[in-house]
Design a protein around this motif. Structure first.
Motif, PDB file in Angstrom:
ATOM      1  N   THR A 102       0.815  -1.217   0.000  1.00 30.71           N
ATOM      2  CA  THR A 102       0.000   0.000   0.000  1.00 30.71           C
ATOM      3  C   THR A 102       0.848   1.265   0.000  1.00 30.71           C
ATOM      4  N   ALA A 103       2.182   1.120  -0.050  1.00 32.97           N
ATOM      5  CA  ALA A 103       3.053   2.288  -0.122  1.00 32.97           C
ATOM      6  C   ALA A 103       2.803   3.043  -1.427  1.00 32.97           C
ATOM      7  N   PRO A 104       2.993   4.366  -1.416  1.00 34.44           N
ATOM      8  CA  PRO A 104       2.723   5.174  -2.619  1.00 34.44           C
ATOM      9  C   PRO A 104       3.788   5.005  -3.696  1.00 34.44           C
ATOM     10  N   LEU A 105       3.995   3.781  -4.103  1.00 35.57           N
ATOM     11  CA  LEU A 105       4.925   3.446  -5.174  1.00 35.57           C
ATOM     12  C   LEU A 105       4.283   2.368  -6.033  1.00 35.57           C
ATOM     13  N   PRO A 106       4.660   2.268  -7.292  1.00 38.15           N
ATOM     14  CA  PRO A 106       4.079   1.214  -8.144  1.00 38.15           C
ATOM     15  C   PRO A 106       4.322  -0.171  -7.556  1.00 38.15           C
ATOM     16  N   ARG A 107       3.316  -1.026  -7.665  1.00 35.45           N
ATOM     17  CA  ARG A 107       3.428  -2.365  -7.093  1.00 35.45           C
ATOM     18  C   ARG A 107       4.572  -3.143  -7.729  1.00 35.45           C
ATOM     19  N   TRP A 108       4.770  -2.972  -9.040  1.00 32.14           N
ATOM     20  CA  TRP A 108       5.835  -3.699  -9.703  1.00 32.14           C
ATOM     21  C   TRP A 108       7.194  -3.295  -9.136  1.00 32.14           C
TER      22      TRP A 108
END
Length: 267
Positions: A102-108
């Motif tokens: 859920t961090a504000p970074l792309p999941r990939w």
């Protein structure tokens, strides 16, 4: 995604993986003992009964210990990848994995950072094993240790991506133990890690065909050739394609909207 934010996230994930590995002393010990037992006992027993003709990349007859060391190095990467996958299943059940995603970074990117950190952590152990193997007269060229680094890294990433994929389809830790038995041992034994392909062909064409198509065999041969300053382009291509395929499938598997998580309770 800002570069500074991405670097901080990678640094945090890498630090967490290093601390976790250092605190699990039993895991560190088993990671070193397992290949050394194979080399000291299994390889010594087969030296007198298994003859090895001149097989690339070797330019002369070699002892069985020399042949088996690259396969054991790849085995360390395989077992570490599955152990890291088990840790991801545990983190998912405890909730920390969901918090990470859920961090504000792309999941990939988060999955790629976790994958890269896992491989970086195990690399010193693999090189320590290769150095200890010199006691059994397994002495590749000095530059071979340098040339083997990209091969080990690429193979570790491929096997780690496969572990990511396995963890994305495992709903519970109890199920993961069975998955490991059906994944690790077939991949390891039905490969060129312990026997050359021509020897497997003598045992049976079906087994030889399975070993030839096994991505783990490509990883083993890529490491084997690199240790002796040769480049196996076919194996490198197979490992790279499998890395992309496994990683993309894992990204889809960890997507709560499209992957298998969408069908799980509480996802």
């Amino acid at each position: 995604m800002k570069t500074s934010h991405a670097v901080r996230a990678l640094n945090g994930i890498l630090r967490r993986e290093m601390l976790r590995t250092l605190r699990q002393r039993g895991r560190l010990l088993s990671a070193m003992v397992r290949p050394l037992v194979w080399l000291a006992i299994f390889a010594a027993g087969f030296r007198s009964v298994l003859g090895l003709s001149i097989t690339p990349p070797y330019q002369t007859y070699v002892l069985y210990e020399v042949y088996v060391v690259p396969g054991l190095a790849a085995m360390m990467l395989l077992f570490h990848a599955m152990a890291s996958s088990l840790a991801m299943v545990y983190d998912r059940e405890m909730g920390s994995m969901r918090l990470l995603l859920t961090a504000p970074l792309p999941r990939w990117y988060l999955l790629a950072a976790r994958l890269l950190a896992s491989v970086i952590v195990v690399m010193p152990l693999v090189y320590l094993f290769l150095v200890i193997a010199r006691y059994w007269d397994v002495r590749p060229p000095a530059l071979g240790y340098v040339a083997a680094f990209p091969a080990l890294l690429l193979s570790g990433l491929m096997l780690g991506a496969f572990g990511l994929l396995v963890s994305s389809v495992s709903t519970q830790m109890e199920n993961f133990a069975g998955v490991m038995n059906f994944v690790i041992f077939p991949m390891f034994f039905a490969s060129t890690a312990l026997y050359p392909l021509w020897r497997l062909a003598e045992a049976g064409p079906v087994l030889a065909t399975i070993a030839a198509w096994n991505p783990f065999s490509s990883a083993v041969e890529l490491i084997r050739f690199a240790l002796y300053l040769r480049f196996d382009a076919a194996s490198a291509l197979v490992v790279f394609i499998c890395l992309l395929a496994f990683f993309l499938a894992a990204v889809v598997g960890y997507d709560p909207g499209r992957g298998l998580w969408s069908r799980r309770p509480g996802s």
